[in-house]
Design a protein around this motif. Structure first.
Motif, PDB file in Angstrom:
ATOM      1  N   ASN A  62       0.792  -1.236   0.000  1.00  0.00           N
ATOM      2  CA  ASN A  62       0.000   0.000   0.000  1.00  0.00           C
ATOM      3  C   ASN A  62       0.827   1.291   0.000  1.00  0.00           C
ATOM      4  O   ASN A  62       0.543   2.205  -0.783  1.00  0.00           O
ATOM      5  CB  ASN A  62      -0.986  -0.073   1.173  1.00  0.00           C
ATOM      6  CG  ASN A  62      -1.698   1.223   1.421  1.00  0.00           C
ATOM      7  OD1 ASN A  62      -1.195   2.085   2.123  1.00  0.00           O
ATOM      8  ND2 ASN A  62      -2.860   1.390   0.812  1.00  0.00           N
ATOM      9  N   ASP A  78      -7.824  -5.102  -2.439  1.00  0.00           N
ATOM     10  CA  ASP A  78      -8.365  -3.793  -2.116  1.00  0.00           C
ATOM     11  C   ASP A  78      -9.328  -3.335  -3.210  1.00  0.00           C
ATOM     12  O   ASP A  78     -10.486  -3.727  -3.242  1.00  0.00           O
ATOM     13  CB  ASP A  78      -7.180  -2.832  -1.908  1.00  0.00           C
ATOM     14  CG  ASP A  78      -7.580  -1.448  -1.448  1.00  0.00           C
ATOM     15  OD1 ASP A  78      -8.765  -1.140  -1.473  1.00  0.00           O
ATOM     16  OD2 ASP A  78      -6.692  -0.663  -1.073  1.00  0.00           O
ATOM     17  N   ARG A 132     -12.095  -0.774  10.508  1.00  0.00           N
ATOM     18  CA  ARG A 132     -10.875   0.001  10.697  1.00  0.00           C
ATOM     19  C   ARG A 132     -11.060   0.937  11.874  1.00  0.00           C
ATOM     20  O   ARG A 132     -12.161   1.443  12.097  1.00  0.00           O
ATOM     21  CB  ARG A 132     -10.539   0.794   9.425  1.00  0.00           C
ATOM     22  CG  ARG A 132      -9.933  -0.081   8.356  1.00  0.00           C
ATOM     23  CD  ARG A 132      -9.805   0.616   7.027  1.00  0.00           C
ATOM     24  NE  ARG A 132      -8.841  -0.050   6.165  1.00  0.00           N
ATOM     25  CZ  ARG A 132      -9.084  -1.136   5.445  1.00  0.00           C
ATOM     26  NH1 ARG A 132     -10.258  -1.698   5.462  1.00  0.00           N
ATOM     27  NH2 ARG A 132      -8.130  -1.657   4.684  1.00  0.00           N
TER      28      ARG A 132
END
Ligand SMILES: Nc1nc2c(c(=O)[nH]1)N[C@H]1C(S)=C(S)[C@@H](COP(=O)(O)OP(=O)(O)OC[C@H]3O[C@@H](n4cnc5c(=O)[nH]c(N)nc54)[C@H](O)[C@@H]3O)O[C@H]1N2
Ligand SMILES: Nc1nc2c(c(=O)[nH]1)N[C@H]1C(S)=C(S)[C@@H](COP(=O)(O)OP(=O)(O)OC[C@H]3O[C@@H](n4cnc5c(=O)[nH]c(N)nc54)[C@H](O)[C@@H]3O)O[C@H]1N2
Ligand code: SF4
Ligand SMILES: [Mo]
Length: 705
Positions: free
Chosen positions: A105, A136, A574
């Motif tokens: 990432n 993702d 998250r």
């Protein structure tokens, strides 16, 4: 002496401007830069902890080379010589496909990654290129590729001007936005509601974003495609299709109508668990809003039909006339980009296939779910060496126990990474990039998804120490090795990066330059987003192709079935103080209540005899983990939530804080590497079937599906 410096936060996609207080080369204070043209003073707990992350004593600052089984400090010359020898040996014996690359990432956050990852991919000359994109957002690139001919043309909600925002499978109040560069989302959402606009959130959890919404619709994980098909059906059934100014740039509307004919709200409701009246109302509200935008993220991409779901998000934007108009879903025009011509070669996937599972190539890479297969399966083309840049696949990819074992057995591994973590502990050579304070920053990737056109260049706030190497140089020297120029090539990566960026800014749509940006530390505001259709299109027809053949074929295979009774599925979440797997080593970000717990619906917990603070075992096809239970009404029955990125307590990991986090386990021990979105090869990380039981097991076991 204390001084003030301005920089760009490199930690998430919001790209906030930060005002740093510096003392003796260290960051001693962080505030949001109130004069920043985009973030206007916003900062989150991660940005505020940048000093701790930058000066983390566990951060590796000297290259390491494996000797007698141990990763020991070495000089840069020794390290690159070892890379040259190790990769050279594998390539000579087994060819270039035997070397795999995994880009993680942060490669889309660093200038080095943005500029030199592409030439690095080319220099390896292997079909085995993998990135975090396929765990993702790859479904979004594939859907935009087919719709617009341009996989990077991803529209973003023009939140500052919209009247109605529909968010599916995203929690931007926690993530600060993704494929949507939108610093201070909390402030922007508050402004939306203050001017009478509405926010609707579709999520199996009452997320932080759902909590600030006007309406929260819980949904069965992995089934947003059905909800959206029902909405599209309703638009046609009620004659609410109004593409408006897009009409002349559009083909395939009638084909979409035919395709969705069998997905009425009544048909899809049992499959997605959303009431048919709610589906009808949502479609009507979207159509009635003067300006509206639909946005989907992780819960719409890392799911079984991610590409179809991502496509439907934009089909709704198009059919309601909201694509490419102010207050709708719009395309940014970055300062370093070029305007298009409005037509192109279009988009296709599958130019080659993975050796073991035959999965199609997408955007020049193969699905990361199959990296372990390529390492473990003998034969011509077997992967024997791995290069990782800014990635932690052992914690990030599904079925990670299998991948961990595969990586441990490689002949040779090189990692460009500042930590010895779950993945890089297997390295033969570790090449550490400098900390954020010593790197220049310009968001080449994220300005494509920004809610306003802006440009900000942040030079390093601390000079590079003599024993450190800019990440641009690390990548350039790897490229030199892979192209046969050897390990000793002198490079000047930072200067080269500035040169390329300056040239692109000058040739770009606003005629900027690096000097201009250097003179404006708070960024240059280039105005609100403006319509870009047809110029942004690269389809052969020069139109938006609303019903692309591969997607239509996939939709015709969809079967809206209600779920099996008594099954559990796991979804992620998250937390504002985390970022994937690599910020658990900063005490300020992990203090307080443990973040890695399994969240269970109260009714389910009662039925299974699970209690808050007790332990539960969660089991999937591929593995089992044990976590502390959190009981709540804020998650749909049958759904449990576990965050990803934890599980650092593996032998050899040198992250002294993260290693000892209470209860942190790796949720990717549960996710299944066989579960993918067929069109993009993207991993399915949400909606994985699991069983759940108390630690003592016994008869309180819910059924596994
Ligand atoms: N179950 C489950 N799994 C998931 C997800 C999920 O929601 N659920 N999310 C997925 C998503 S969206 C993503 S993006 C992936 C992320 O997957 P990865 O990219 O593989 O993992 P990260 O945790 O982001 O790891 C980043 C790595 O980069 C290193 N790093 C940090 N800064 C720099 C730098 O400046 N230069 C270099 N070279 N390295 C640096 C860190 O030390 C760390 O090793 O995880 C995916 N995995
Ligand atoms: N604080 C923080 N910020 C981050 C990151 C981080 O780790 N921490 N990671 C960064 C990265 S790499 C990314 S890609 C972005 C991701 O950005 P987001 O997509 O906004 O991130 P999440 O918080 O995972 O939100 C996904 C939401 O989808 C819900 N969900 C799960 N399955 C489904 C489903 O099938 N349907 C629907 N409708 N909802 C579902 C989950 O409950 C969750 O609330 O965040 C970025 N920003
Ligand atoms: S929202 Fe993202 S960019 Fe802004 S301060 Fe937090 S981590 Fe940094
Ligand atoms: Mo991500």
């Amino acid at each position: 002496m204390e001084r003030t410096a301005y920089t760009t936060c490199p930690l998430c996609e919001a790209t906030c401007g930060l005002e740093l207080t510096m003392l003796d080369g260290r960051i001693t204070g962080v505030r949001g830069d109130r004069d920043d043209v985009l973030s206007r003073g916003f900062v989150c707990p991660k940005g505020a902890a940048l000093g701790g992350l930058d000066a983390d004593p566990d951060r590796v600052r000297t290259p390491r080379v494996r000797r007698d089984g141990k990763l020991v400090p070495a000089t840069w010359d020794e390290a690159f010589a070892a890379v040259d020898e190790g990769l050279g040996r594998v390539i000579a014996a087994h060819g270039r496909d035997a070397v795999a690359l995994y880009l993680g990432n942060p490669t889309v956050h660093t200038l080095a990654g943005n500029l030199f990852a592409a030439p690095l991919r080319k220099a390896i000359g292997s079909r085995n290129i993998f990135t975090a994109s396929t765990v993702d957002q790859m479904p979004k690139h594939v859907s935009c590729g087919h719709l617009f001919g341009n996989p990077l043309a991803v529209p973003v909600p023009d939140v500052d001007r919209t009247d109605f925002l529909l968010v599916l499978g995203a929690d931007p109040m926690s993530s600060n936005g993704s494929l949507w560069t939108v610093p201070d989302l909390p402030g922007r959402l508050a402004a939306l509601r203050a001017r009478g606009g509405r926010l609707v959130v579709v999520d199996p959890r009452r997320s932080r974003t759902a909590r600030v919404a006007d309406r929260h619709l819980p949904i069965r994980p992995g089934t947003d495609a059905f909800l959206l098909l029902g909405m599209v059906h309703e638009l046609f059934a009620r004659d609410l299709v109004t593409p408006g100014a897009l009409e002349p740039h559009l083909t395939g509307v009638a084909a979409v109508r035919d395709l969705v004919a069998r997905f009425s709200p009544d048909v899809v409701a049992p499959a997605c668990g959303v009431d048919p009246t709610a589906i009808r109302d949502l479609a009507a509200d979207l159509a009635a809003a003067p300006r509206a935008a639909v946005y989907g993220r992780i819960g719409t991409t890392t799911v079984p039909h991610g590409t179809v779901t991502s496509w439907l998000v934009d089909v709704l934007n198009v059919l309601t006339g909201n694509l490419d108009r102010p207050g709708g879903a719009m395309f940014a025009l970055p300062a370093h980009s070029r305007r298009g011509t409005g037509t192109g070669a279009g988009f296709r996937t599958g130019r080659w296939h993975s050796r073991v599972r035959g999965l199609p190539e997408v955007l020049g890479e193969l699905p990361a779910v199959t990296l372990a297969d390529e390492i473990l399966t003998p034969g011509e083309g077997q992967v024997r060496a791995l290069l990782t840049v800014a990635g932690n696949p052992v914690l990030s990819l599904p079925n990670s126990a299998r991948l961990d074992g595969a990586i441990a057995g490689l002949d040779f591994m090189v990692c460009v990474d500042p930590y010895v973590n779950a993945t890089t502990r297997h390295a033969h050579v570790l090449l550490p990039p400098p900390p954020p304070s010593q790197q220049a920053h310009y968001d080449m990737a994220f300005y494509h998804f920004a809610v306003r056109n802006v440009a900000r260049f942040s030079p390093p706030v601390v000079p590079l120490p003599p024993d450190a190497l800019d990440e641009c140089d690390i990548l350039l020297r790897l490229i030199a090795i892979l192209t046969g120029a050897g390990p000793d090539v002198a490079t000047d990566g930072a200067a080269q990066a500035r040169g390329i960026l300056d040239a692109r800014l000058r040739a770009g749509p606003y005629g900027l330059s690096l000097d201009r940006l250097l003179a404006e530390p708070h960024g240059v505001d280039l105005g609100p987003l403006e319509p870009r259709v047809p110029e942004i299109l690269r389809t052969p027809s020069g139109r938006i192709e609303l019903c692309p053949e591969p997607i239509a074929a996939e939709v015709s295979r969809l079967d809206p079935r209600p779920p099996e009774p008594d099954t559990f599925v796991v979804v992620g979440r998250r937390h504002l103080r985390t970022n994937n797997s690599w910020m658990h080593n900063v005490p300020a970000l992990v203090k307080g209540r443990p973040l890695c717990t399994v969240v269970v619906n109260r009714g389910d917990a009662d039925r299974l005899g699970l209690v808050a603070g007790g332990r539960a075992r969660v089991t999937s096809r591929v593995g089992e983990v044990e976590l502390t239970v959190e009981v709540t009404d804020d998650i749909a029955p049958g759904v449990v939530s576990i965050p990803h990125g934890f599980g650092h307590d593996l032998p050899g990991v040198e992250m002294s804080v993260a290693r000892h986090l209470p209860g942190g386990v790796n949720t990717n021990l549960l996710t299944d590497d066989l579960a993918i979105d067929p069109l993009s090869g993207n991993a399915v990380l949400n909606g994985i079937p699991v069983s759940l039981r108390g630690r003592d097991g016994g008869d309180r076991t819910a059924q596994v599906s």
